[in-house]
Scaffold this motif. Structure first.
Motif: not given
Length: 402
Positions: A384-402
């Motif tokens: 599964g680690s090889k099937l994810q978007p880039s770290e930058e994309v994930i940071r943007k997606l989780r920018s509002n994670a609380s």
């Protein structure tokens, strides 16, 4: 007649009862498990069986932190509101120490939000929507199974190898289907820039007009088809497409179709030669899976389904996380699950600290017909680690994670 007991004696007796009940409560770690048991029995009977097998193994080995694992299963009626109500009851009445479960995406989103509001640890076992850990993610929610993006990304390399230019897409018109189609298109264009998507059919979930869809796709004259329908909708499409010859001379790439839960009901109408994600349980030649398969068959006299693995792995992950935390305290569990490693039937799995997603992988292979029924005889496992978007994309997606 017995003489009435004095107040000190009564007080002592009450204290002993309270102490005994406290000791008993501390003998178990109570987990609240919520899922759509009535709505999805083909998925969740195997899931619960896998969970209970893992729990039996954990308790036979001494439990977790010297305590037995106890699971209280509840049905969410495939309804977000019911899931939240049941979760509240599990916390307040049953005094569970953490929550887990969920298969349906919309229920998973509701439960993730509940975990955030109530500040309780929640391990989502199987909802496919990536919003559970990305857009709507929060520090209290982790997920075991790979999501929609990973599913679509897993089949794209095989799709690109086909070198087919004109593609048609079929998917259910809700979160999972829309996300699957978008991820497939995005990733295929990266590998094959000249690809064309000549038709899209997005029927409402459970309301497939297979005849109309088959005709519309045939009229578009695609070279290949991407499908994300599953369950009863998949059965209708597979049978109608077979009758009308839609799949003759065309490659089909299909998510979930190689899972026994979805292949078995098709029987001899199952498609042959489709590229699929699934579970080739009879031919996974690893020590971890061989041990799981043997134990499952011994206990249930049946072969496992993919959801058997999901249930089993979820229980094992919880045990590993609690053991590492040394407690069921929410904050300690949140910390322990960061980079948590445990062993699943598919081998080692890690929970990624950047998005609370596990690296449990996906098998990709082709379907076949054997003894009058559909099977996935083999598959390539993709971590599964090889099937994810880039770290930058994930940071943007989780920018509002609380």
């Amino acid at each position: 007649m017995n003489a009435p007991r004095s107040a000190p004696v009564r007080l002592l007796a009450a204290s002993l009862v309270l102490a005994a009940s406290t000791v008993f409560a501390q003998d178990t770690i109570k987990i609240g498990e919520i899922n759509s048991y009535k709505a999805l029995p083909q998925n969740l009977v195997p899931y619960r069986q896998g969970w209970l097998l893992a729990q039996e193994e954990i308790n036979a080995a001494g439990g977790v932190l010297g305590r037995k694992m106890e699971t209280i299963f509840r049905d969410d009626n495939a309804n977000p509101g019911d899931a939240v109500r049941v979760a509240e009851e599990l916390l307040t009445r049953e005094k569970v120490e953490l929550l887990s479960g969920v298969t349906l995406s919309h229920v998973g989103l509701a439960m993730a939000d509940f975990a955030r509001q109530r500040k309780v640890f929640f391990l989502a076992s199987g909802p496919l929507t990536d919003k559970v850990v990305w857009d709507n993610g929060n520090r209290y929610t982790y997920r075991l199974r790979s999501g929609t993006y990973a599913l679509a990304a897993s089949v794209v390399p095989e799709a690109a190898k086909l070198k087919k230019k004109r593609w048609a897409l079929i998917y259910p018109n809700y979160e999972y289907g829309q996300a699957a189609a978008a991820a497939f298109k995005e990733n295929l264009k990266k590998l094959q820039p000249d690809v064309e998507f000549v038709a899209e059919q997005a029927p409402p979930l459970g309301k497939v007009d297979a005849g109309a869809i088959t005709q519309a796709i045939a009229d578009a004259k695609p070279d290949a088809i991407f499908n994300a329908l599953f369950g009863a909708d998949l059965i209708k499409l597979a049978r109608e497409g077979k009758t009308r010859g839609l799949f003759e001379g065309r490659e089909v790439v299909s998510l979930l179709t190689g899972e026994p839960e979805y292949l078995d009901p098709l029987k001899d109408d199952a498609p042959s030669g489709w590229i699929v994600t699934g579970y080739p349980y009879a031919n996974i030649d690893t020590p971890e899976h061989k041990a799981f398969l043997a134990a499952y068959q011994k206990k249930y006299n049946d072969y496992p389904r993919l959801n058997s693995v999901v249930g089993y792995a979820t229980a094992k992950a919880l045990a590993a996380g609690i053991q590492k935390a040394g407690s069921t305290d929410t904050e300690k569990l949140i910390a322990s699950f960061k980079d948590l490693q445990f062993t699943s039937p598919f081998g080692p799995v890690v929970f990624r600290p950047q998005d609370n997603q596990s690296t449990l992988g996906i098998f990709v292979g082709r379907t076949a017909i054997k003894d009058g029924k559909g099977v996935m005889p083999s598959g390539t496992y993709i971590d599964g680690s090889k099937l994810q978007p880039s770290e930058e994309v994930i940071r943007k997606l989780r920018s509002n994670a609380s």
